[in-house]
Design a protein around this motif. Sequence first.
Motif, PDB file in Angstrom:
ATOM      1  N   THR A  23      37.953  33.583  37.622  1.00 20.66           N
ATOM      2  CA  THR A  23      36.869  33.348  38.591  1.00 20.66           C
ATOM      3  C   THR A  23      35.943  34.559  38.684  1.00 20.66           C
ATOM      4  O   THR A  23      34.714  34.437  38.674  1.00 20.66           O
ATOM      5  CB  THR A  23      37.460  33.034  39.969  1.00 20.66           C
ATOM      6  OG1 THR A  23      38.343  31.908  39.858  1.00 20.66           O
ATOM      7  CG2 THR A  23      36.358  32.715  40.974  1.00 20.66           C
ATOM      8  N   PHE A  24      36.534  35.746  38.774  1.00 28.10           N
ATOM      9  CA  PHE A  24      35.730  36.966  38.890  1.00 28.10           C
ATOM     10  C   PHE A  24      34.920  37.232  37.630  1.00 28.10           C
ATOM     11  O   PHE A  24      33.792  37.732  37.705  1.00 28.10           O
ATOM     12  CB  PHE A  24      36.628  38.158  39.194  1.00 28.10           C
ATOM     13  CG  PHE A  24      37.243  38.126  40.576  1.00 28.10           C
ATOM     14  CD1 PHE A  24      36.717  37.301  41.554  1.00 28.10           C
ATOM     15  CD2 PHE A  24      38.347  38.901  40.890  1.00 28.10           C
ATOM     16  CE1 PHE A  24      37.279  37.258  42.829  1.00 28.10           C
ATOM     17  CE2 PHE A  24      38.905  38.872  42.152  1.00 28.10           C
ATOM     18  CZ  PHE A  24      38.384  38.039  43.119  1.00 28.10           C
TER      19      PHE A  24
ATOM     20  N   ASN B 291      33.677  34.978  35.641  1.00 28.05           N
ATOM     21  CA  ASN B 291      32.534  34.050  35.669  1.00 28.05           C
ATOM     22  C   ASN B 291      31.444  34.518  36.636  1.00 28.05           C
ATOM     23  O   ASN B 291      30.261  34.233  36.429  1.00 28.05           O
ATOM     24  CB  ASN B 291      33.011  32.652  36.054  1.00 28.05           C
ATOM     25  CG  ASN B 291      33.906  32.038  34.989  1.00 28.05           C
ATOM     26  OD1 ASN B 291      33.798  32.373  33.804  1.00 28.05           O
ATOM     27  ND2 ASN B 291      34.802  31.155  35.398  1.00 28.05           N
ATOM     28  N   GLU B 292      31.841  35.219  37.700  1.00 25.49           N
ATOM     29  CA  GLU B 292      30.876  35.719  38.688  1.00 25.49           C
ATOM     30  C   GLU B 292      30.366  37.109  38.338  1.00 25.49           C
ATOM     31  O   GLU B 292      29.714  37.751  39.161  1.00 25.49           O
ATOM     32  CB  GLU B 292      31.523  35.750  40.082  1.00 25.49           C
ATOM     33  CG  GLU B 292      31.946  34.403  40.619  1.00 25.49           C
ATOM     34  CD  GLU B 292      30.767  33.476  40.864  1.00 25.49           C
ATOM     35  OE1 GLU B 292      29.638  33.986  41.032  1.00 25.49           O
ATOM     36  OE2 GLU B 292      30.972  32.256  40.895  1.00 25.49           O
ATOM     37  N   LYS B 293      30.699  37.630  37.127  1.00 24.39           N
ATOM     38  CA  LYS B 293      30.207  38.922  36.633  1.00 24.39           C
ATOM     39  C   LYS B 293      30.683  40.084  37.489  1.00 24.39           C
ATOM     40  O   LYS B 293      29.942  41.016  37.808  1.00 24.39           O
ATOM     41  CB  LYS B 293      28.678  38.923  36.555  1.00 24.39           C
ATOM     42  CG  LYS B 293      28.120  37.893  35.595  1.00 24.39           C
ATOM     43  CD  LYS B 293      26.607  37.973  35.521  1.00 24.39           C
ATOM     44  CE  LYS B 293      26.042  36.928  34.568  1.00 24.39           C
ATOM     45  NZ  LYS B 293      24.569  36.993  34.478  1.00 24.39           N
ATOM     46  N   PHE B 294      31.983  40.040  37.870  1.00 26.05           N
ATOM     47  CA  PHE B 294      32.557  41.154  38.610  1.00 26.05           C
ATOM     48  C   PHE B 294      32.752  42.340  37.684  1.00 26.05           C
ATOM     49  O   PHE B 294      32.984  42.183  36.478  1.00 26.05           O
ATOM     50  CB  PHE B 294      33.902  40.739  39.215  1.00 26.05           C
ATOM     51  CG  PHE B 294      33.799  40.155  40.602  1.00 26.05           C
ATOM     52  CD1 PHE B 294      34.601  40.608  41.620  1.00 26.05           C
ATOM     53  CD2 PHE B 294      32.888  39.151  40.879  1.00 26.05           C
ATOM     54  CE1 PHE B 294      34.514  40.072  42.896  1.00 26.05           C
ATOM     55  CE2 PHE B 294      32.793  38.606  42.142  1.00 26.05           C
ATOM     56  CZ  PHE B 294      33.607  39.059  43.151  1.00 26.05           C
TER      57      PHE B 294
ATOM     58  N   ASP C  63      33.743  46.155  41.997  1.00 21.76           N
ATOM     59  CA  ASP C  63      33.964  44.945  42.807  1.00 21.76           C
ATOM     60  C   ASP C  63      35.445  44.649  42.953  1.00 21.76           C
ATOM     61  O   ASP C  63      35.900  44.209  44.016  1.00 21.76           O
ATOM     62  CB  ASP C  63      33.244  43.755  42.160  1.00 21.76           C
ATOM     63  CG  ASP C  63      31.743  43.973  42.069  1.00 21.76           C
ATOM     64  OD1 ASP C  63      31.188  44.573  43.006  1.00 21.76           O
ATOM     65  OD2 ASP C  63      31.128  43.559  41.068  1.00 21.76           O
TER      66      ASP C  63
ATOM     67  N   ASP D  53      36.346  34.373  48.356  1.00 22.53           N
ATOM     68  CA  ASP D  53      35.063  33.672  48.572  1.00 22.53           C
ATOM     69  C   ASP D  53      34.015  34.616  49.166  1.00 22.53           C
ATOM     70  O   ASP D  53      32.835  34.582  48.782  1.00 22.53           O
ATOM     71  CB  ASP D  53      35.277  32.472  49.501  1.00 22.53           C
ATOM     72  CG  ASP D  53      36.093  31.373  48.853  1.00 22.53           C
ATOM     73  OD1 ASP D  53      36.190  31.379  47.605  1.00 22.53           O
ATOM     74  OD2 ASP D  53      36.632  30.524  49.581  1.00 22.53           O
TER      75      ASP D  53
ATOM     76  N   ILE E  47      32.770  36.882  46.418  1.00 20.67           N
ATOM     77  CA  ILE E  47      31.942  36.145  45.458  1.00 20.67           C
ATOM     78  C   ILE E  47      30.542  35.932  46.020  1.00 20.67           C
ATOM     79  O   ILE E  47      29.532  36.111  45.320  1.00 20.67           O
ATOM     80  CB  ILE E  47      32.623  34.797  45.108  1.00 20.67           C
ATOM     81  CG1 ILE E  47      33.860  35.054  44.223  1.00 20.67           C
ATOM     82  CG2 ILE E  47      31.649  33.869  44.379  1.00 20.67           C
ATOM     83  CD1 ILE E  47      34.723  33.816  44.013  1.00 20.67           C
ATOM     84  N   GLN E  48      30.447  35.545  47.296  1.00 19.57           N
ATOM     85  CA  GLN E  48      29.132  35.367  47.924  1.00 19.57           C
ATOM     86  C   GLN E  48      28.358  36.687  47.956  1.00 19.57           C
ATOM     87  O   GLN E  48      27.141  36.727  47.706  1.00 19.57           O
ATOM     88  CB  GLN E  48      29.292  34.819  49.353  1.00 19.57           C
ATOM     89  CG  GLN E  48      29.883  33.429  49.423  1.00 19.57           C
ATOM     90  CD  GLN E  48      29.003  32.393  48.729  1.00 19.57           C
ATOM     91  OE1 GLN E  48      27.771  32.505  48.730  1.00 19.57           O
ATOM     92  NE2 GLN E  48      29.629  31.397  48.113  1.00 19.57           N
TER      93      GLN E  48
ATOM     94  N   LYS F 217      28.671  39.164  45.838  1.00 22.32           N
ATOM     95  CA  LYS F 217      28.239  39.472  44.475  1.00 22.32           C
ATOM     96  C   LYS F 217      27.033  38.616  44.079  1.00 22.32           C
ATOM     97  O   LYS F 217      26.097  39.107  43.421  1.00 22.32           O
ATOM     98  CB  LYS F 217      29.404  39.223  43.506  1.00 22.32           C
ATOM     99  CG  LYS F 217      29.099  39.635  42.068  1.00 22.32           C
ATOM    100  CD  LYS F 217      28.869  41.123  41.967  1.00 22.32           C
ATOM    101  CE  LYS F 217      28.623  41.538  40.527  1.00 22.32           C
ATOM    102  NZ  LYS F 217      28.376  42.989  40.405  1.00 22.32           N
ATOM    103  N   ARG F 218      27.017  37.370  44.483  1.00 20.37           N
ATOM    104  CA  ARG F 218      25.876  36.501  44.162  1.00 20.37           C
ATOM    105  C   ARG F 218      24.600  37.007  44.837  1.00 20.37           C
ATOM    106  O   ARG F 218      23.522  36.972  44.228  1.00 20.37           O
ATOM    107  CB  ARG F 218      26.186  35.068  44.601  1.00 20.37           C
ATOM    108  CG  ARG F 218      27.241  34.371  43.723  1.00 20.37           C
ATOM    109  CD  ARG F 218      27.573  32.997  44.262  1.00 20.37           C
ATOM    110  NE  ARG F 218      28.563  32.321  43.412  1.00 20.37           N
ATOM    111  CZ  ARG F 218      29.106  31.144  43.712  1.00 20.37           C
ATOM    112  NH1 ARG F 218      28.767  30.503  44.826  1.00 20.37           N
ATOM    113  NH2 ARG F 218      29.997  30.609  42.894  1.00 20.37           N
TER     114      ARG F 218
END
Length: 570
Positions: A504-505, A507-510, A514, A543, A546-547, A549-550
């Motif tokens: 998951t991380f 995919n979110e470009k952590f 982070d 969550d 992730i928010q 980071k977005r």
Amino acid sequence: LRRSVQEEKQLIELIEKLSDQQLQGLYQSAALYNQAAQNLKEATREKDVTKDYEDQVRKMSKAEPDKTKNALKEVEARKEKERQKVQKKFLGEEALTDQEKRKVDRELQQQIKGLQQRTNAKLREHAKYDKENQIAQQKELRAVAQKLREVERAQQREFAQKKELVSHKVQEQARLEQEMADFHHEQKLKKFESFREDTLAHVLAIEKEKQEGETALFRTKMDGMKNFFSGNEGKKRLTTLFGFAAATIGVMYAFRVAAPLTFHWMKQKMFAPKLVSRAVRQHPWNQFFKKDEVAIIIPETVRSKMQGIIEATRNTASRGGIFGHVMLHGSPGTGKTLFAEKLAQDANMDFLMLSGPSFDQFEPKDAIVEINNLFEWVKKSKRGALIFIDEADSFLEDRDSLSPTRIRVLNEFIYHTGTESRDFMVVFETNRPWVIDPAVLSRISRSIEFPNPAADDIASMLKTKVKNVLERKQTFVQRLFGLRGQIDYSLLKDEACIKNLASTFANEKFVGRDITNFVILLAQAAYACDMKITKKLLDEISDEQIQKKRRELALLGDLSTDPNEKIQKE
């Protein structure tokens, strides 16, 4: 008189402004108006008489109806007779209108001429009166002016007399005050001279007695010194004294010369320059003690290249070779600073960390001095020094966009890094490599882009961070009182959970930073939730991160992309 003359004068001026036709029409209108007024007056009189007669007839009709009828007939006949009379009169008046008009014109002209003659006479009288009045006023003004001049001359004479009197009084008062001041001064001088003579005689007597006493004391001391240094024993004492004095002078001179040199040497060896925000010295005895190694997980895509740089730098430092400069660029939090520390540690080099914005805290001339001090200090390192410049793009920007003062500072840095060195290497860290000055880029031997970590790399980071942050040994006090000092993170020991989070991380470009923030926040939340990490708590924290980071990626947008590449893509 003045007002009546003025009104007649205005009337004449208005009449003179009218043309002949307008005057003729004015005369005719006046004659018709007079005739109509007379006719209206006679008609009104006849109407009043008829009305009175009708009132009498009405009163009589109430008493004698037959007489009333006769009276009404008489009234009607009388009205008819009056109408005929008025009609004849009107016809006769029309015939006489032209004659009356001519007569009225002649009378008006005669009246106007008479009015003009009277007005001219009045104007002449008025002018004569004005002239006489003006002459009288001028005489009065001259008389008043003469009186004013006389009064002014009298006032000036009086003022001059008063001024002379006041000046005389002031001079006399000043003379008297001066005489009194001179008298008092003379008295004070006499008193002072008398006091000075008495005091001087007293002081001279005291000084004479003091000098006689000091002379006697000095003779006594000299006799004692002479006796102390006479003979064989005295010569030995004198030799010892001169030797001790010479040794003292030599020690003081040596300390005076050696102290600045010693302080300068200690400053060069022990104290880092002001530009350095962090310094790690590598000492020979470090190999005998256990040292904490820098923990960094290198992505698989660049692992071989980074290992090659570490090995090459280690061999160059150990064999005294020439160092090459390196640039590390990529997204924030990908481990560029940790890699620089690990590179210095593995190569056994002194690590100096600088920040690009730290150059702005100095004036241009002071910044140039600090740069010179930095490279002088670096050149004295026996093991070689690794200079790591964080956020290099804020200091080493393209000179086309800098002010002249900043250009001078940048030129000084470029001068020191322009030639190959066996004493130091520079590692530049930046998120925007395209803004670096071309002269600086030409001095960089290798450039490495740090990619975002893959899912496997993030899984390894999670395991490491979880172990370092969440695993804590119980203290003696916690064991004594049965307190829970360790967080229950059994959920994160599951390999499937770690892989799911890592996927998951990724995919979110952590990045590494982070991951660290996620684990720290997870520990803080566990302290508030009975020291246990549950599935619900893990989902909430993940969550939230992730928010966050977005939002960061949305704010950054394309700032981390080279503008030239963006233009080519478009």
